[in-house]
Design an enzyme around this catalytic site. Structure first.
Site, PDB file in Angstrom:
ATOM      1  CD  GLU A  25      -3.316  -0.833   1.774  1.00 18.77           C
ATOM      2  OE1 GLU A  25      -3.891   0.262   1.710  1.00 18.77           O
ATOM      3  OE2 GLU A  25      -3.715  -1.788   2.471  1.00 18.77           O
TER       4      GLU A  25
ATOM      5  CD  GLU B  60      -4.299  -1.757   8.848  1.00 23.71           C
ATOM      6  OE1 GLU B  60      -3.524  -2.733   8.723  1.00 23.71           O
ATOM      7  OE2 GLU B  60      -4.927  -1.264   7.895  1.00 23.71           O
TER       8      GLU B  60
HETATM    9  C1  BGC Z   1      -5.346   1.310   4.648  1.00 27.34           C
HETATM   10  C2  BGC Z   1      -5.962   2.270   5.620  1.00 27.34           C
HETATM   11  C3  BGC Z   1      -6.997   3.009   4.861  1.00 27.34           C
HETATM   12  C4  BGC Z   1      -8.037   2.009   4.563  1.00 27.34           C
HETATM   13  C5  BGC Z   1      -9.260   2.554   3.967  1.00 27.34           C
HETATM   14  C6  BGC Z   1      -6.396   0.334   4.276  1.00 27.34           C
HETATM   15  O1  BGC Z   1      -5.983  -0.670   3.454  1.00 27.34           O
HETATM   16  O2  BGC Z   1      -4.200   0.726   5.123  1.00 27.34           O
HETATM   17  O3  BGC Z   1      -5.247   2.818   6.558  1.00 27.34           O
HETATM   18  O4  BGC Z   1      -7.456   4.189   5.399  1.00 27.34           O
HETATM   19  O5  BGC Z   1      -7.537   0.938   3.801  1.00 27.34           O
HETATM   20  O6  BGC Z   1     -10.200   1.683   4.033  1.00 27.34           O
END
Ligand code: BGC
Length: 851
Positions: free
Chosen positions: A445, A729
């Site tokens: 990401e 996260e």
């Molecule tokens: C990210 C997040 C992001 C989210 C949105 C994820 O895959 O890592 O931090 O805001 O998707 O849904």
């Protein structure tokens, strides 16, 4: 004595090369005289132009006589009300201004690639040139579609990485400049290496490639000024030859492969070709913050596994690269470095959570002694596995590599675990301020997810000097916002699209970045200009939210925003809902609260900018939305009508959607919920930054501290207890038993990162409630000192940089006695709200207050 402490030009404390002809100038002052005030400030440039800023310590100065490629001195002279004077200078160098490029875009015209999900083959160019006299100064100006790095006469040029940086390439592309005078010889050879990077390489989680261009291209100029004043320009053209690149692989997620055996001087060469570039961005001198190697990281341990892999533990999760000192290498020996955030039970690297990111570096050695450090990528890791070499032949350390943002604040208190949490917030910030504000630095990401920075920007401003970094990103946000007001979920979007939003609508909390990020800069730095610049984008977004909310319901439901949950992220990663669909199902609440909050803030911004009609319009939307939220979702006693969850109460409390008795009831219900949850956290992204304020500010300080200090899963200190060195996260990224939560059966497909700053937004509470510093006027021109004592915390200290200078505060409770020290910056005042209220002027103050 009066002194100019910090002098910024275009929000940079270090000298910049700039194409901005009306740069912003701001400075902070110090003086030992409490009664002195700024009377006048003048800014002058070494070309004779000069401007008065009057009594303010910031403003723009419009230079009309700037020449390109010129080094100036910018000097600020101030005088205070007591007649004292001070002065400070900084170098201000112009870039190209509007000088057309003599160089042409060059590429390997014989190369094309059509494979999906991969990055292009790296390219390397070779240019030899001779200097024709005594050189006064020589610079390279360069940009690329892709990523570039230069070597001149065998030495790397500059100390920046991931150049030309990450912007919305179709709208703006940055170029950098390098002073190469000291590297220059009579006969020179320059190599330029080009990877695909964000522009051409495989990027975003679906790994699209060729988004900006079908292959990499380079645009550069070597500009040599001789002693006699003559100038020679060597622009990129087919005389920049192609040779076999020592880079075999360059990819943002996968890392790089480098073959040290390739010697540019001996390699076979052929002419490059001119590329016809299809995009037409504005090419400007870099106005962002350079990515550099910032902190040297030493491993705390190493273990050799049975299969010979050497596993290094750096004791800290971070974003960066390894640095290897290699001995006794055989030509062609392959040494591989793989990276991970966590280990498996057997001590090997657990790389499952990186998803498709290979996060490796493969080095193919030449004979003997050498060093290697990846140049064209970065990884997020704590552990490194090394194969292909014996332990005795390698010495390994690493660098944390991130945008050169100064740390301008810190917080500590008597609770060591909270101190670790603060350090984790700092580390997750450093790891995710890499060219743009990213979500995470390790898996596939590393994208500019809007929601993450929307919620974190305020905390970031307490700890780091964010204006230059975030303003660059906001420009991209404005470029990519749709005419209809929707903001892509990731900025720069770079091919990611609007994944779950087929109608390209506004998305609550994520699109809120268009309002919350400029607001964070306005509040912390008193920067009204960014509010002005962002205002049209804020209005467009708030109107889009209203539009999407309004089309789905009638009567009082008109302001309940309930487009299908699929189109929102809802209470994203809330730990009390096991599945992603459950987070999203809460979107009626989060989206409606966001509609209120955005309308309310835009109304406030309109008032600040003196736009009365807008102010009234958005205030009305806010009111209708608030009424709808309260009456549709809650009964008279502010009991939620459906299944209760923390965020549903946090948002109306923190955003002030409820008043009086109802507000108290809302807070009481939230406190009951928190208690029933054993003070573990149930909020997702939207509620997490605010839950402690919602409790503490509404009669439940004790519960707020219980939640903050809770060590059970899920909670902030649970992460600390489990050894977290960054913010995770998911609060439960490691389960109670020590086993990793792989997020496999929750609908996210294994979305668990150990380095995501979003829930680190709790850091705002550290400063505003524990330390007790809060702004009254934007930029802390006036601020209050009012700690909210609680938990086992007996002392706290912290500092933060404001546009007036650094506020420092510390307090210590000794029985009933509070001893506090506060440093108030020049031009600011502090309202003490503990004990007898009093106003403190600039200077250092010691207080002893009976509680
Ligand atoms: C990210 C997040 C992001 C989210 C949105 C994820 O895959 O890592 O931090 O805001 O998707 O849904």
């Amino acid at each position: 004595m009066l002194k100019i402490d910090r002098l910024y030009v275009e929000d940079s404390l270090t000298p910049i090369v700039s194409d901005v002809t009306s740069p912003s100038v701001r400075f902070t002052l110090t003086s030992d005289k409490a009664e002195s005030g700024l009377k006048n400030a003048t800014v002058s440039l070494s070309n004779g132009e000069s401007f008065s800023l009057g009594k303010t310590n910031s403003g723009r100065v419009s230079f009309t006589k700037l020449q390109p490629f010129t080094v100036y001195r910018l000097t600020v002279v101030v005088e205070d009300s007591l007649g004292e004077k001070a002065e400070k200078s900084i170098v201000f160098e112009t870039g190209r201004l509007s000088t057309p490029w003599e160089g042409k875009w060059i590429t390997d015209t014989a190369y094309s690639f059509t494979e999906k999900k991969v990055s292009p083959k790296p390219m390397s160019f070779f240019k030899s040139f001779e200097t024709k006299g005594v050189v006064r100064r020589a610079c390279i100006y360069a940009t690329a579609l892709g990523l570039y790095q230069f070597d001149l006469n065998g030495k790397p040029v500059g100390d920046r990485y991931l150049t030309p940086g990450f912007t919305s390439y179709k709208s703006q592309l940055l170029y950098q400049s390098y002073d190469i005078t000291s590297l220059l010889k009579k006969e020179n050879h320059l190599e330029a290496h080009l990877g695909g990077g964000w522009a051409v390489g495989s990027y975003v989680m679906n790994r699209v490639n060729r988004v900006t261009a079908p292959r990499q291209a380079l645009l550069a100029e070597i500009r040599i000024t001789y002693e006699d004043g003559s100038v020679e320009t060597l622009g990129t053209d087919p005389s920049w030859l192609l040779y076999e690149s020592p880079y075999k692989e360059i990819d943002i997620y996968d890392g790089e492969t480098f073959d040290a055996r390739i010697d540019p001087l001996k390699a076979h060469k052929r002419p490059s070709g001119v590329e016809s570039v299809k995009i037409n961005p504005s090419i400007e001198a870099d106005y962002g913050v350079a990515v550099k190697n910032q902190i040297k990281m030493e491993p705390i341990s190493k273990t050799v596994l049975q299969d010979g892999t050497i596993v290094y533990d750096f004791g800290q999760n971070f974003a960066g690269v390894v640095h290897a000192e290699i001995k006794n290498a055989k030509e062609g020996q392959k040494i591989e470095f793989t990276h991970a955030e966590i280990l498996k039970a057997d001590g090997s690297l657990n790389r499952a959570l990186l998803r498709s990111a290979k996060a490796h570096a493969l080095y193919i050695a030449k004979e003997g002694k050498q060093t290697y450090e990846p140049r064209m990528s970065y990884m997020g890791f704590r552990y490194v596995g090394v194969t292909g070499i014996e332990e005795k032949d390698i010495e390994l350390y690493a660098y944390a590599r991130f945008s050169d943002i100064e740390q301008t604040g810190d917080f500590a208190c008597s609770n060591e675990k909270l101190n670790r949490l603060q350090q984790n917030i700092l580390w997750s910030s450093r790891s995710n301020f890499v060219e743009i504000p990213t979500d995470c630095p390790q898996r596939d990401e590393r994208m500019g997810w809007t929601g993450d920075i929307a919620l974190f920007a305020k905390t970031a401003a307490w700890n780091f000097d964010t204006p230059r970094f975030l303003k660059k990103w906001l420009r991209d946000l404005r470029s990519e916002q749709l005419k209809t007001g929707g903001v892509p979920n990731t900025i720069p979007n770079q091919g990611y699209g609007f994944p779950v939003t087929m109608p390209k609508m506004a998305i609550d909390f994520w699109g809120d970045a268009s309002v919350l990020v400029p607001y964070s800069l306005y509040e912390h730095y008193g920067d009204e200009e960014i509010l002005k610049i962002s205002y049209p984008s804020m209005v467009k977004y708030a109107k889009a939210e209203k539009f999407w909310a309004n089309i789905w319901g009638l009567g009082k439901y008109r302001y309940i925003w309930h487009t299908p949950a699929l189109f929102h992220f809802g209470d994203w990663v809330s730990p009390d809902e096991p599945k992603m669909s459950g987070w999203q199902a809460r979107s009626r609440y989060t989206a409606t609260a966001s509609l209120f909050h955005m309308s309310d803030l835009v109304s406030k911004a309109a008032t600040i900018l003196d736009k009365k009609e807008d102010a009234a319009f958005f205030a009305k939307v806010a009111k209708k939305t608030r009424n709808a939220y309260n009456s549709v979702f809650f009964d008279k006693d502010y009991q939620i009508k459906k299944k209760p969850f923390q965020t549903a109460y946090v948002l109306p409390l923190y955003f002030n959607m409820v008043e009086g008795e109802q507000k108290q009831k809302a807070a009481d219900h939230l406190a009951e919920l928190a208690k029933a949850n054993d003070y573990t956290i149930g909020t997702g992204f939207p509620g997490t930054p605010y839950i402690l304020f919602a409790l503490a500010d509404n009669g439940h300080l004790e519960e707020a501290y219980k939640m903050l200090l809770c060590e059970k899963s899920p909670s902030w200190l649970y992460e600390v207890k489990m050894g977290g060195t960054t913010i995770w996260e998911r609060f439960d990224a490691i389960k109670e038993g020590g086993e990793g939560n792989l997020g496999q059966d929750d609908g996210t497909g294994g979305m668990v990162s150990f380095n995501h700053y979003a829930s680190g937004a709790v850091g705002d509470f550290f400063y505003r409630r524990i330390l007790g510093i809060e702004e009254i006027e934007p930029g802390y021109r006036s601020f209050r000192f009012a700690p909210a004592f609680g938990g086992d915390i007996t002392s706290a200290k912290g500092h933060t940089l404001t546009p007036y200078g650094t506020i420092e505060a510390s307090w210590k409770k000794e029985g009933n006695l509070l001893k506090a020290d506060i440093a108030v910056p020049y031009g600011a005042t502090c309202e003490v709200k503990v004990g007898e209220p009093k106003t403190l002027k600039q200077g250092k103050h010691h207080l002893e207050i009976k509680l």
